[in-house]
Design an enzyme around this catalytic site. Structure first.
Site, PDB file in Angstrom:
ATOM      1  N   HIS A   1       0.893  -1.089   0.144  1.00  0.00           N
ATOM      2  CA  HIS A   1       0.076  -0.200   0.085  1.00  0.00           C
ATOM      3  C   HIS A   1       0.864   1.222   0.072  1.00  0.00           C
ATOM      4  O   HIS A   1       1.755   1.406   0.801  1.00  0.00           O
ATOM      5  CB  HIS A   1      -0.925   0.018   1.149  1.00  0.00           C
TER       6      HIS A   1
ATOM      7  N   HIS B   1     -19.105  -1.014  -2.661  1.00  0.00           N
ATOM      8  CA  HIS B   1     -18.063  -2.286  -2.598  1.00  0.00           C
ATOM      9  C   HIS B   1     -18.935  -3.472  -2.800  1.00  0.00           C
ATOM     10  O   HIS B   1     -18.194  -4.408  -3.098  1.00  0.00           O
ATOM     11  CB  HIS B   1     -17.687  -2.243  -1.124  1.00  0.00           C
TER      12      HIS B   1
ATOM     13  N   ARG C   1     -25.717  15.147  -6.647  1.00  0.00           N
ATOM     14  CA  ARG C   1     -24.309  14.417  -6.267  1.00  0.00           C
ATOM     15  C   ARG C   1     -24.091  14.834  -4.841  1.00  0.00           C
ATOM     16  O   ARG C   1     -23.809  15.652  -4.187  1.00  0.00           O
ATOM     17  CB  ARG C   1     -23.068  15.867  -7.071  1.00  0.00           C
TER      18      ARG C   1
ATOM     19  N   CYS D   1     -21.329  19.014 -12.698  1.00  0.00           N
ATOM     20  CA  CYS D   1     -20.379  17.975 -12.017  1.00  0.00           C
ATOM     21  C   CYS D   1     -19.251  18.287 -12.713  1.00  0.00           C
ATOM     22  O   CYS D   1     -19.467  18.179 -13.986  1.00  0.00           O
ATOM     23  CB  CYS D   1     -21.015  16.879 -12.120  1.00  0.00           C
TER      24      CYS D   1
ATOM     25  N   TYR E   1     -10.725  16.229  -8.363  1.00  0.00           N
ATOM     26  CA  TYR E   1     -11.295  17.260  -9.376  1.00  0.00           C
ATOM     27  C   TYR E   1     -10.146  18.074  -9.656  1.00  0.00           C
ATOM     28  O   TYR E   1     -10.114  19.227  -9.616  1.00  0.00           O
ATOM     29  CB  TYR E   1     -12.300  18.149  -8.393  1.00  0.00           C
TER      30      TYR E   1
END
Length: 612
Positions: free
Chosen positions: A182, A206, A280, A326, A463
């Site tokens: 990780h 998930h 959103r 968005c 973003y």
């Protein structure tokens, strides 16, 4: 123990897993509590009491209420950054082994999310969400010839030295070798040795066959039948309090809820009805009443204020027309070029409305802000929607946009003339006209004048745009600025791509929208019916009366196109031009980026022509 090389894992996940924007806060280090604190908690029950973090001396009714409604009161994160709220809860005695089980869920989930977010190249497609019943029938089921472990056994494996175990359904998994690879360091070790199911109740994305198939690679045993389901006993659905939505909205993700209306409905009205405005969300929708709502204002060079909704409404009321878009609008077109990470938005993750409220510059003025005597450069916003560690959704905008009256940034409490609906930020949403929707923070709880940008994951590690050659192995989010103003864009809304149409006297009517950020007005939309070889301007362009550089709304356009005799198909292409004469790029390939943001290439559809 099975080891999966980084590149092989990336290839596996790129084929299999579609993670959403709303899942990535954990990979940004949102879990900041000590392991000892997490490991001594139990699953929350309805009875909760709250106390402020020592970093803050005054209370915040709205943040505490949101904490309570979200069910995150027990996930205390120590000293919260900038005095955020932490809370203590009453816990059920039914689980004797404690939230080491829950902590393991967060450890594994944080690991998986961080890896997906920071390394895996993956498809931006709507995840295949399966029901809980179907999930439990297919995955994590008891397997013959595997050893059996109790929850107490799993709880003993909460460190790298002891190897890190988690459980799901009847399965026990050793994920130590995954953690060793990780890239996010030891933050994933905050709560090892338990079940992933409490986490997946919050992040239902998930619950996909791909993620569960991947988890099975680390299977080492079966969970004792007496302990199966204990980790989810008395666990409430954190989304149970979400508002009802219009049936016409098409979900890209149900938990958290993210959806867009059918494209054809967008062009029916210049102002999108509230019920059909795209949604959103990143977390469960907080429940906040007018009576308990408080907005905290603080930071560099201002006096600290706590404003109620009544206080905000006493300030001069200002109304603007503003489209909100968005950053991932039209992402699905980039997916056709190469896989990206994010929700599979079509071309309807944009809507237009009137917004009314107090100007942010008036609020800052009330707090004593002096633009000529400050070193501040940014204004940060925090919402009342909280993650499990009481960290809110956050964003920031440049100071000049916030303090200039011509920037028209609003603390909006009305949307299309009525109180803002819960899905859209009731009771207060900051509206930053001309700027990407991610900065238009809902359920606004705190404003901070600062020398720095928001430290939020969504500001620092999401973003943002990158060159087409950048992938998840080479991306460095610190090298790219956060998206603010959006580029010029357009879309064909009616008829739809692949639709069969019957010309009326040889004519087909095409409708769509066009928009540009930064207050730039749409001055022309060009249309082609031969794939982009020949162009002409559309006949009709409809917008509100605002002019550049304060044209915050979209424009709707209409064109009547002639169908060539004998044509069986029509390749329609549109591009918009704004008041700065910016236009759209020709091809998606040229602007592809690993996050699938700012997708504004020519919009293209193919129509099938029905013969008379």
């Amino acid at each position: 123990m099975l080891k999966v090389p980084r590149k092989d894992l990336c290839r596996l996940l790129s084929r299999q897993v579609s993670h959403n924007d709303c899942l990535s806060f954990l990979c940004a280090g949102a879990l900041s509590s000590s392991h000892s604190m997490i490991s001594t908690t139990l699953l929350p029950q309805p009875s909760r009491t709250y106390q402020p973090s020592r970093a803050l001396s005054t209370t915040s009714a709205s943040r505490a209420a949101a904490n309570k409604i979200s069910g995150f009161g027990g996930w205390r994160s120590g000293e919260q950054s900038r005095g955020q709220w932490a809370s203590r809860a009453s816990w059920s005695p039914k689980l004797s082994t404690g939230a080491t089980f829950i902590g393991g869920g967060f450890a594994f989930a944080a690991t998986l999310i961080y890896w997906l977010y920071g390394a895996a190249t993956q498809k931006a497609e709507s995840p295949e969400i399966v029901s809980d019943e179907e999930l439990l029938r297919q995955y994590g089921v008891r397997k013959k010839d595997l050893p059996e472990y109790s929850l107490d056994d799993v709880a003993k494996h909460a460190t790298m030295e002891d190897r890190v175990w988690v459980c799901f359904n009847s399965g026990v998994y050793d994920i130590t070798d995954f953690i060793a690879q990780h890239p996010g360091g030891d933050k994933i070790m905050l709560g090892a040795g338990g079940s992933v199911e409490p986490f997946w109740a919050l992040y239902a994305v998930h619950k996909t066959p791909h993620v569960l198939q991947w988890l099975e690679l680390y299977r080492i045993g079966n969970l004792s039948p007496d302990d199966v389901n204990q980790s989810t006993a008395n666990m409430d659905d954190p989304y149970a309090g979400d508002p009802r939505r219009h049936i016409a909205l098409k979900p890209a993700c149900k938990k958290p809820f993210n959806a867009e209306p059918p494209l054809a409905l967008l062009v029916d009205s210049l102002y999108t009805p509230n019920e059909l405005f795209y949604v959103r969300n990143h977390l469960p929708v907080p429940e906040v009443t007018e009576a308990e709502y408080e907005l905290e204002v603080e930071g560099k060079g201002i006096k600290q204020l706590t404003l109620t909704l009544k206080d905000i409404k006493k300030l001069p009321k200002h109304t603007i027309t503003c489209a909100v878009q968005c950053g991932g609008n039209r992402r699905s077109e980039m997916v056709k070029v190469k896989p990206v990470k994010g929700l599979n938005w079509g071309a309807a993750a944009i809507s237009n409305a009137t917004w009314s409220g107090a100007r942010l510059c008036d609020v800052l003025k009330q707090a004593g802000f002096d633009e000529k005597n400050t070193t501040a450069k940014h204004v940060q916003f925090e919402g009342l929607d909280l993650d499990p560690t009481s960290h809110p959704y956050g964003a920031s905008i440049p100071l000049w946009k916030a303090v200039d009256p011509r920037g028209e940034v609003l603390l909006a409490y009305e949307m299309n003339g009525v109180p803002i609906p819960r899905d859209h930020g009731f009771p207060i949403r900051v509206i930053v006209p001309g700027v990407v929707g991610a900065r238009n923070v809902k359920w606004l709880g705190r404003i901070i004048v600062s020398e720095e940008e928001s430290p939020s994951h969504w500001q620092q590690n999401d973003y943002k745009g990158f060159s087409p050659n950048v992938d998840w192995d080479t991306v460095d989010f610190s090298k790219s600025p956060a998206i603010q103003e959006m580029p010029v864009v357009s879309a064909i809304c009616s008829p739809g791509d692949g639709e069969t149409v019957k010309p009326d006297n040889g004519v087909v009517t095409i409708k769509g929208y066009a928009y540009s950020g930064g207050g730039r007005k749409i001055v022309r939309v060009d249309i082609s019916t031969d794939g982009g070889k020949n162009w002409r301007a559309v006949e009709s362009l409809n917008s509100d009366i605002a002019e550049h550089p304060q044209a915050w709304g979209w424009s709707l356009w209409t064109a009547d196109v002639q169908v060539p005799k004998g044509a069986e198909k029509l390749d329609v292409v549109v591009k918009a031009i704004d008041s700065n004469y910016n236009t759209q790029p020709e091809n998606v390939e040229h602007i592809w980026n690993l996050r699938g943001v700012m997708s504004n290439a020519y919009h293209k559809i193919t129509l099938n022509i029905k013969a008379k």
